[in-house]
Design a protein around this motif. Sequence first.
Motif, PDB file in Angstrom:
ATOM      1  N   HIS A 123       0.837  -1.203   0.000  1.00 30.23           N
ATOM      2  CA  HIS A 123       0.000   0.000   0.000  1.00 30.23           C
ATOM      3  C   HIS A 123       0.870   1.251   0.000  1.00 30.23           C
ATOM      4  O   HIS A 123       0.539   2.253  -0.601  1.00 30.23           O
ATOM      5  N   LYS A 124       2.001   1.158   0.697  1.00 29.67           N
ATOM      6  CA  LYS A 124       2.892   2.305   0.775  1.00 29.67           C
ATOM      7  C   LYS A 124       3.418   2.667  -0.608  1.00 29.67           C
ATOM      8  O   LYS A 124       3.390   3.818  -1.009  1.00 29.67           O
ATOM      9  N   LYS A 140      -0.016  18.699  -4.162  1.00 32.62           N
ATOM     10  CA  LYS A 140       0.838  18.058  -3.147  1.00 32.62           C
ATOM     11  C   LYS A 140      -0.007  17.147  -2.269  1.00 32.62           C
ATOM     12  O   LYS A 140      -1.061  17.538  -1.783  1.00 32.62           O
ATOM     13  N   ALA A 141       0.481  15.950  -2.089  1.00 31.39           N
ATOM     14  CA  ALA A 141      -0.202  15.024  -1.190  1.00 31.39           C
ATOM     15  C   ALA A 141       0.796  14.545  -0.153  1.00 31.39           C
ATOM     16  O   ALA A 141       1.963  14.366  -0.456  1.00 31.39           O
ATOM     17  N   SER A 142       0.341  14.353   1.062  1.00 30.38           N
ATOM     18  CA  SER A 142       1.219  13.741   2.055  1.00 30.38           C
ATOM     19  C   SER A 142       0.630  12.385   2.430  1.00 30.38           C
ATOM     20  O   SER A 142      -0.567  12.157   2.293  1.00 30.38           O
ATOM     21  N   LEU A 143       1.500  11.482   2.860  1.00 31.43           N
ATOM     22  CA  LEU A 143       1.055  10.131   3.156  1.00 31.43           C
ATOM     23  C   LEU A 143       1.073   9.900   4.650  1.00 31.43           C
ATOM     24  O   LEU A 143       1.896  10.450   5.350  1.00 31.43           O
ATOM     25  N   TYR A 144       0.163   9.106   5.134  1.00 26.76           N
ATOM     26  CA  TYR A 144       0.327   8.610   6.488  1.00 26.76           C
ATOM     27  C   TYR A 144      -0.309   7.244   6.646  1.00 26.76           C
ATOM     28  O   TYR A 144      -1.291   6.931   6.000  1.00 26.76           O
ATOM     29  N   ASN A 145       0.320   6.437   7.474  1.00 25.60           N
ATOM     30  CA  ASN A 145      -0.150   5.061   7.644  1.00 25.60           C
ATOM     31  C   ASN A 145      -0.619   4.839   9.062  1.00 25.60           C
ATOM     32  O   ASN A 145      -0.216   5.538   9.981  1.00 25.60           O
TER      33      ASN A 145
END
Lengths: 527, 287, 293
Positions: A384-385, A402-407
Amino acid sequence: MTRNRWFISFFVLWNLVAPGHCVHAAVSQVLHLGNGTEPKDLDPQTVTGVPETKIIQSLFEGLVDKDPKSLEPRPGVAESWKVSKDGKVYTFKLRRNAKWSNGDPVTAADFIFSWKRLLDPKTASEYAYQGYYFRGGKNFNTGKTDGSQLGIKSTDPYTLEVTLENPTPYFLSLLYHHSLYPVHQQTVEKYQMRWTRPEHIVSNGAFLLKKWQMNKVIIVERNPTYWDAVNVKLDSVHFHAIEKAETEEKLFQVKKLHATATVPTEKIASWTQNASGVLKRHPYLGTYYYWINVNRPPLNKPQVRKALALAIDREKLVKFVVKGGQAPAESFTPPGTGGFQPQAKLPRDLSRLNEAQALLAQAGFPKGKGFPTIEILYNTSEGHKKIAEAIQQMWSEHLGVKASLYNQEWKVFLDTQHSKNYMISRAGWIADYNDPHTFLELLTTGNGNNHSSWSNLNYDGVLEQVQKEISSKKRLELFQKAEDILLEELPVIPLYIYTRLYLLSPQVQGWYDNVEDIHPLKWVWIQ
Amino acid sequence: MRLTYLLKRLAVMIPVFFFVVTLVFFMIRFAPGGPFSSEKSVSPAILKNLEMKYHMDEPLVRQYLRYLKDLLKGDLGPSFKHANRTVNEIIAEALPVSVELGLLALMWALVIGITSGGLAALKPNSPFDYIPMTFSLLGICFPTFVVGPILVLIFGVWLEWLPVAGWDTWADRVLPSLTLGFAYAAYISRLTRGGLMEMRVQDFIRTARAKGLTETQILTQHALKGGLLPVISYLGPALAGIITGALVTETIFNIPGLGRFFIESAVNRDYTVVMGTALLFFAHLCL
Amino acid sequence: MSELSTAVPSSQGVSLWDDAWARLKKNRLALLAATFLILEVLIFFLAPLIAPHSYEVQDLERTMTGPSWRHWFGTDTLGRDLFARVLYGGRVSLTVGILASMVSAIVGVIYGSISGFLGGRWDNLMMRVVDVLYALPFIFLVIILMVYFGRNFMLLFVALGLTQWLTMARIVRGQVLSLRHKEFIEAATVLGIQRKWIIFRHLIPNTLGPVIVYLTLTVPAVILEEAFLSYLGLGIQAPLASWGTLIKEGVDVMDLAPWMLFFPALFLSATLFSLNFLGDGLRDALDPKGAKD
């Protein structure tokens, strides 16, 4: 050095002497399968997972069986059946030689008991909705009526009459689902929660549960009381509980497994080049997509959602990131689900990038100017990452967004998704049954699994119409209508259609690829 | 004297134990998600029924008292995830596996650790010192999740001498116990070296040396006794960690031990199993 | 180096430090290690100037390629430059490793020495608290912290320090217990010196040997544990990586792309070795009695 050599010969000797679990090629009809995580339980009415399903399908048999190649319904416990003209009443004739493993006959009463058990609020079955097709099923399950109102009855021990709420063309295929398998009343009542343990369980399928070692193996053996036992070729099947895909792959490499449950993503390429053709790959009825929380600006603007959906190079994504030969999703419903071929509404590549950029400008963010940073949420996993990282780059490169990721850890992730406390979140949906309805009903208003906050009365209306429609041609038209609305509004961004990927030894025979990933072990043997 | 000491310790441990029970019981309920949250969301009616089945609809304090009552009887309750098993059964099934793996690993750790540490102390600042000490440093910086797969790749897949995973034959036990033992061997080797070096400058060793004994004789006859004290005091906590903390090794080699339940139960919010494993770990720690 | 000495309250006799510094200067291995560490820190913090590629730009058509002139350390599974990723990862890992170890050392040393010095009932109570904290399921602790404090970078140090200070406290307490009855402490007590001063001036400096050794072992443990916390969603967010997450990624593909494991592991072990040599050197320098061999 000499000490080393001594070590080597010592271990070689050891391996020869040790009673290994090696698969003996010649005659042994013992099948070793990698089966993923440890099953929760083996109770047909209460389990939900894939590893459980695989084992239960070998232990129990429902009214109808499926052809291992075509997946057409064929007789199981029911010898034959009739459908009324309005498509609402099914009459099943049960075979008289169907037996439970303790010798009791399998009768219509067993099915009535089991189905009532599925719907009984006290059972608290998560799959109870599979019984909502029966007349009065939903009312019983939600406590509005008692079980006596259910549209299930038997005229004699071997005749079962089922009345449905709506004509349901895929009803027979539904009967193969484990939640509708019969269970043995006395055993269930006597042992309660513990009835599925090897020392108690009574079942009616091709195999019997022999041994259950947690986090290790579940062993089933050929059932001599099964009505079709002469046609069962395997002596026993070992379902190995193996959590780690890399471990499973290595066990397959050293020939301790005949089939794996999955393949590690990065190894797919090297197995593809493997000439022996052990890598099995076939489409699967499931879609990988992103939920969009349509309440969160700027995602509340349909133009923004569409721009985001069009700026993803799906072909590149599946080829270089997902790597398993998956198909880029051009629709939400996987093509071929229940004979439905949705029109491709989303591009495979960046052919409509200009349109995406124009839409974004229209929404007030030319070239991404002034667009706030959006967040992509995923549950922790390497796969998924990587997908999120790739999409992050595509949006930034093509739209200037711009997108930021978080899990998050799985249960926290579910909680966040459920409370709609996210902007964009990864998701996947796998068909419960082979009909587009299983995908499209997800987006209806009030569906517990609709995490997008999207609600469209038009869309709800179309799906309500589908429920009442008998003509399969009209049904398909309605499904297309629903898809059209969905892909115009885009509360979801479909990314790719799942592919089942696993390793299968060429010794295994009678095992066929199919979209539902069903491989009845009754027909399998080892060469 | 010994008995009163034990009784005293027990008198301290029991209230602490109940403190741990209480703390863990309430703490784990604060984390988001529950045992029944799943990808396909469950309707509120079904959720209510599920909760009823496990008495989770009751107020938290009542649940806590119920748990305490069962605990006093030695009953750790049913597992939420493994529906047809109790926590007692899970521990009974997995603990022996963990103990066996742990003891084997400890054996490797002691054999490798003391030999290399002893060699190093015998000939300090020589290759006999540098090589084992380098390895022991490597053992510390390469965690089991790196060492395990490397050993599997070499001995299991390439050379095919040993099984890649499983827990049936004796051969199955070699790689996992070695993997797990490796990290501990590194520490033991350092402790041994340090302890022995300390001894070398003690007066009675000097006397022995003056009497003309060789270094080897001194080491084996006099220094080992005192020099291994740090190793021995390290073994207690090491064993607790080695038995309950073998999660990574157990996953890599697919061993049905207790370590896997530690993380699995937390991930599944299988409250009773979380409690059971935490209490077990605490009990180990107190021993 | 300067980071390490901040753990020590500076209220000590000057001559001891001068002495130690003089001895350390003679230890060539320790000096070499210190130089290496300083160089490494410099390189990592100048990474944007040094790395020829970005750590996040993907080249999907060039994934998992081996080391070359273009990509010195090869590329990863998304075609990103591994050299840049290792450098940027080093920034994260070194910061996390050193800061979290310091947190654990400060808390552990103070707690352990107070417990050991007070002894008796207080010692018993304080050590039981440590036992209780050991038993708390760490995953829940982190998840709950995240629920209440959000995904905060500072929380990472708290979470990492939380687990590590416990063992440190135990070690220090054991050391202090054995020192308590030595003549110089008893003399200090008899002379009526305040307890606070006895602890900080006499007890703590004498526990520094084992503390430094354990500290050099804590750093790699913390660096690797960070990878576990990022599993729980705490810590750095993709596409940024740390050595821990790089090594984890590398292990799964080590038969196909060994460089993905090799380079981050090489850096981690080189750092650890240097820390260790420096630690040994510091211990010997601070403790003249033990430095005979």
